[in-house]
Design an enzyme around this catalytic site. Sequence first.
Site, mmCIF file in Angstrom:
data_model
loop_
_atom_site.group_PDB
_atom_site.id
_atom_site.type_symbol
_atom_site.label_atom_id
_atom_site.label_comp_id
_atom_site.label_asym_id
_atom_site.label_seq_id
_atom_site.Cartn_x
_atom_site.Cartn_y
_atom_site.Cartn_z
ATOM 1 N N HIS A 1 1.836 7.145 8.516
ATOM 2 C CA HIS A 1 2.895 6.949 7.523
ATOM 3 C C HIS A 1 4.265 7.246 8.134
ATOM 4 C CE1 HIS A 1 -0.726 7.574 4.998
ATOM 5 N NE2 HIS A 1 -0.196 6.564 4.350
ATOM 6 N N ASP B 1 0.830 -1.209 0.000
ATOM 7 C CA ASP B 1 0.000 0.000 0.000
ATOM 8 C C ASP B 1 0.869 1.265 0.000
ATOM 9 O OD1 ASP B 1 0.881 0.199 2.671
ATOM 10 O OD2 ASP B 1 -0.841 -0.905 3.426
ATOM 11 N N SER B 2 0.355 2.342 0.582
ATOM 12 C CA SER B 2 1.087 3.616 0.537
ATOM 13 C C SER B 2 2.443 3.547 1.232
ATOM 14 C CB SER B 2 0.261 4.730 1.180
ATOM 15 O OG SER B 2 -0.068 4.399 2.518
ATOM 16 N N LEU B 3 2.547 2.675 2.233
ATOM 17 C CA LEU B 3 3.828 2.557 2.938
ATOM 18 C C LEU B 3 4.906 2.049 1.991
ATOM 19 C CD1 LEU B 3 2.348 1.070 6.222
ATOM 20 C CD2 LEU B 3 3.519 3.271 6.046
ATOM 21 N N THR B 4 4.507 1.232 1.035
ATOM 22 C CA THR B 4 5.424 0.750 0.004
ATOM 23 C C THR B 4 5.546 1.755 -1.132
ATOM 24 O OG1 THR B 4 4.987 -1.594 0.478
ATOM 25 C CG2 THR B 4 5.733 -1.064 -1.742
#
Lengths: 272, 272
Positions: free
Chosen positions: A212, A15-18
């Site tokens: 995040h 997701d956004s963390l990646t």
Amino acid sequence: MASPAYTDAIMLFGDSLTQAWSDGSLSQRMAEYYLRRCDIVSRGFGGYNSDWAIPVFEQVFATKEAREKGYAQNVKLITIWLGANDATLPGEPQCVPLDRYKSNLVKLVQLIRDPSSAYHSPDTKIVLINAPPIIEDAWVEARIEKWKSFGSTGPKPEQNRDKAVTKAYAEAAIEVAKEQKVEIVDVWTAIVETAGGEGAEQLAPYFYDGLHLTSEGYAVLFKALSSLIITKYPKLNPETMPMRMPHWADVDLKNPQEAFDKVQNGRLAGEL
Amino acid sequence: MASPAYTDAIMLFGDSLTQAWSDGSLSQRMAEYYLRRCDIVSRGFGGYNSDWAIPVFEQVFATKEAREKGYAQNVKLITIWLGANDATLPGEPQCVPLDRYKSNLVKLVQLIRDPSSAYHSPDTKIVLINAPPIIEDAWVEARIEKWKSFGSTGPKPEQNRDKAVTKAYAEAAIEVAKEQKVEIVDVWTAIVETAGGEGAEQLAPYFYDGLHLTSEGYAVLFKALSSLIITKYPKLNPETMPMRMPHWADVDLKNPQEAFDKVQNGRLAGEL
């Protein structure tokens, strides 16, 4: 292939963390770590949960057939980092119930592991990463700030996460890893231990909006991931992997062409 | 392909200045700029000159045949950034005479442009980047420091570069760009103008060893390159390029699969 002579890749999936390619992000750190060793293919999709990750995986991971025909890079290792969005509270659009989150992770692992899968890739090492902790107050404040800055006329955002709920998802990922016999980076625990606790003040340096990661947060993850790789998969230690193209000082000045004819990493069939 | 559903790429091709994946490097900045729009394929080879770049290009750039068969990503834009090593002083192993540097740049452009080339790629926009200025004293000091830290028994390194010589190469690249009708980022001038002059003190913030750029140096380049892209190639403005996979808030919760079936960027034939 835009990357002839680079037959090996590491895929970061999640997701956004990646998704982040910011300074100090996982992608940036991995790309620098594997400089001239292999490509880092970042396939992060902000906001996605494990339900949506499955059809996306089927589009971003090469099929067995494509790989065997030499059209596809070999993904030597994949990180699967999901859970932060699945753990939104019931009723939230991204929420995936805990049991389905677990079965989705199993499905993703099996898409790679199962010999009958179209995406079967026995040489791909699988590393799960679990959801990091959150700072609840910081997260809801960040949501409200965003809502204000957009001048939104919609309802004021409310809290859509809970630390204890996220922790249950983080623990569930560990259970899946054990059951499926794949490695996991327990980034929840790594951050809490580095921070010295789960309190908002302790966690603050590691998160920029309560959810995040900052560069400091990614540093904790990267340290754990790179240690795991070196320990469990020494062939993927970048220090011992051949460099793509020789070091410039090794080029024979009288016969430079020879150095480049020896492609150390093979060529893909599709490159012709 | 490790990157099904990502048929487009931007390739960064060159020497160590391109190779870096550090915080604030060209690669990192471009990867963040094109987040979920297209892949940034970094093909930088530290120490390489334009002589060595040609055989390497032929290994890292897909052939026309591979591309037409759909086995290769479309390289929508390539940056070719060479000259810093060609400009080492005569007698140095990396030195390439000015005329040959120019003809090598022409050859690289023609490998992409010439319809009879095996690497012909008419849709690939070509952007040259010239050599940045150097800080002579800082560079020779950095070489000596490295020599000391390695405990080398070889001869103490001497100066192997000259700012005026590097400038001649930087100007030559501009001439090639004009002759070949390709775009160029004149990073020499951009840095000197931003720094307010060519003096060692003025240039200091932009170089960490007198030759290689700091994040601040790369920021000057990135600003110039991104402005050029937006102005000259508006279709490659990431803000108007379709995002790979829909925004999570656009996923129809009742029929999520539908969103992912519409691959916005096509599929490569090689993906099967």
